[in-house]
Design a protein around this motif. Structure first.
Motif: not given
Ligand SMILES: [Zn+2]
Length: 521
Positions: A270, A351, A54, A414, A56
């Motif tokens: 997502k 999460h 996970h 994340d 970005h």
């Molecule tokens: Zn995220």
């Protein structure tokens, strides 16, 4: 780029496995063909390629060109850092940054645009205070945002002004929005550069693959171009965002793979079910312990999660839904069930942070993967109990409970919300402490994992979450040669964070080599 991937015979890689066996790994092309016991005892340790389930990537790459102003001791000191960053900026782009704090300046006064104008007379500059609640602009940025002495303070915000009424350059709270509206979204060139910049960092941290959580058709096309032209080095398993226009485009195109070694995959969607715990946006079954009238925010109605899930199942897409609060987790599981999700579809919850323990077996029944981020636990532990109270902590960041219930667990970071370095995630998963060892013994220590369990979630677990476990994630013949080489054993969490990455190999290609990276510096 040095390559192990050639037809010429080459010596096998000899290293220890995480279990301590000395092995010689032979490759042919992009594949592992042999793994044999070896005699010599090198200090290096090889593990299956680490995957961040996970992150970005574009967001990380864009954040890397933002100037870091933390710790600067005067406006001139901050301005010098801004000046140093200017040459790296794409033509026409705004220079952005964060981290300044006037409390560290000798006079403790807010800075003014003059200091920035001295180093950047023509480039718009906007840099945020350390807490994000104020921003500092130069004159060019104020000009482009049309902030003048005539501009009134917006509701909830303040434009600081000098004695003559001219804006000084500092915008507080909602006045920052005036600037946000003026900053253009990143161009295609900037996005491409951001991806390339991020991948260099990620492979240097030992990552062979990342799950990119939410991209637009524009970004998808940039990835496809990079993959097809051989410029993508790291594997990217991407998710579409779920805004209506992107969804139509996703279903029109269908699941995609691209690149010589299929480095780029786009076969997931997502969805956001709720917000985050820190800002009390996570959707809870009962009110926040520190906000008795608030149960959080529903970002996407569950009928919509169900409808997207149905379409995704029919079209061969996976769905990964962000769910932080216990109500969001429960409701998403129910929406998945109503849509007819089966374990073969490998739907995910991203999460899975605060989960009612009674709902954990439901993950296993539906085959829903818990995609969790160990560093979120150690970042949130100082205040999570205030939000949730003692009782709800039983299902908070409860990765061991998921394993006990036979739920598939995938780990990530994340990034750029947290740092991308997977060594930090491994450390957090095993210790549940910060890097200084606080709290002693770990926060909710019964949820600590062994090094082996944590590595599993960053390798096999993450590849399972991407339907890849049959051809990558393990060091065995027939698998793609994706692996990470450390400079010593991963026997203790303290050692894990101290280890250096010697080499990162993706599909037989050395995408990071510490010895050449050292020389290049
Ligand atoms: Zn995220």
């Amino acid at each position: 780029m040095p390559s192990l991937q050639s037809d010429a015979p080459r010596p096998p890689l000899v290293a220890r496995t995480a279990q301590g066996d000395v092995v010689a790994i032979s490759l042919a092309g992009s594949r592992i063909v042999r793994v044999e016991p070896a005699r010599s005892a090198p200090s290096s340790v090889v593990v299956p390629g680490l995957t961040d389930a996970h992150g970005h990537v574009v967001g990380l790459g864009l954040s890397l060109v933002k100037v870091d102003l933390r710790g600067c001791r005067s406006p001139a000191d901050c301005a010098a850092r801004v000046q140093a960053a200017l040459p790296k900026l794409a033509p026409g782009a705004w220079l952005q940054g964060r981290g300044w704090d006037q409390n560290l300046y000798p006079d403790q006064q807010f800075p003014t645009r003059a200091a920035l104008d001295a180093v950047a007379p023509d480039t718009p500059v906007f840099v945020r205070r350390v807490d994000g609640h104020a921003g500092w602009a130069n004159s060019e940025a104020l000009r482009r945002a049309r902030v003048t002495r005539e501009t009134p303070d917006p509701p909830g915000g303040r434009i600081l002004r000098d004695a003559s009424g001219e804006p000084t350059g500092v915008l507080v709270d909602r006045a920052e929005d005036l600037m946000e509206k003026a900053i253009p979204p990143p161009s295609e060139v900037e996005i491409e550069q951001a991806i390339l910049r991020a991948q260099d960092l990620l492979v240097s941290q030992g990552l062979t693959s990342v799950h990119e959580m939410g991209i637009s058709p524009l970004v998808a096309d940039i990835y496809l171009r990079l993959a097809r032209s051989g410029r993508l080095k790291i594997r990217v398993y991407a998710h579409w965002t779920s805004d209506p226009a992107t969804l139509e485009e996703a279903f029109r195109r269908g699941p995609l793979r691209a690149g010589a070694d299929e480095l780029f995959t786009l076969r997931s969607i997502k969805v956001y079910a709720d917000g985050a715990l820190g800002s009390r946006g996570a959707h809870l079954k009962a009110p926040y312990s520190d906000d008795p009238h608030n149960t959080g925010i529903v970002v996407t109605p569950m009928q919509e999660v169900e409808a997207i899930s149905r379409r995704a199942l029919a079209a061969g897409f996976q769905v990964s839904t962000h769910a932080i609060g216990d109500a969001a987790n429960h409701d998403v599981l129910e929406a998945y069930a109503r849509a007819g999700v089966t374990p073969a579809a490998r739907f995910r919850i991203e999460h899975a942070q605060i989960v009612d323990v009674a709902d954990i077996p439901r993950f296993a029944q539906l085959g829903v993967i818990a995609s969790m981020q160990p560093t979120h636990a150690t970042s949130d532990m100082p205040w999570a109990e205030k939000r949730l109270g003692r009782q709800r902590l039983a299902g908070a960041y409860a990765w061991h409970r998921f394993l006990d219930a036979h739920v598939h667990l995938a780990f990530g970071s994340d990034f750029p919300v947290e740092l991308s370095d997977p060594r930090l995630g491994l450390f957090a998963a095993v210790t549940r402490t910060d890097l200084d060892g606080r709290p002693p013994g770990g926060w909710l220590p019964d949820q600590r994992l062994t090094v082996e369990e944590a590595l599993h979630a960053f390798t096999v677990g993450a590849t399972y979450a991407a339907f890849e476990e049959e051809w990558r994630g393990e060091l065995r013949p027939g698998q793609t040669a994706d692996f990470t080489v450390f400079d010593g054993p991963l026997d203790t969490p303290e050692h894990i964070v101290q280890r250096k990455i010697l080499m990162t190999v993706v599909a037989g290609r050395v995408v990071y080599d510490a010895s050449t990276a050292e020389q290049a510096r």
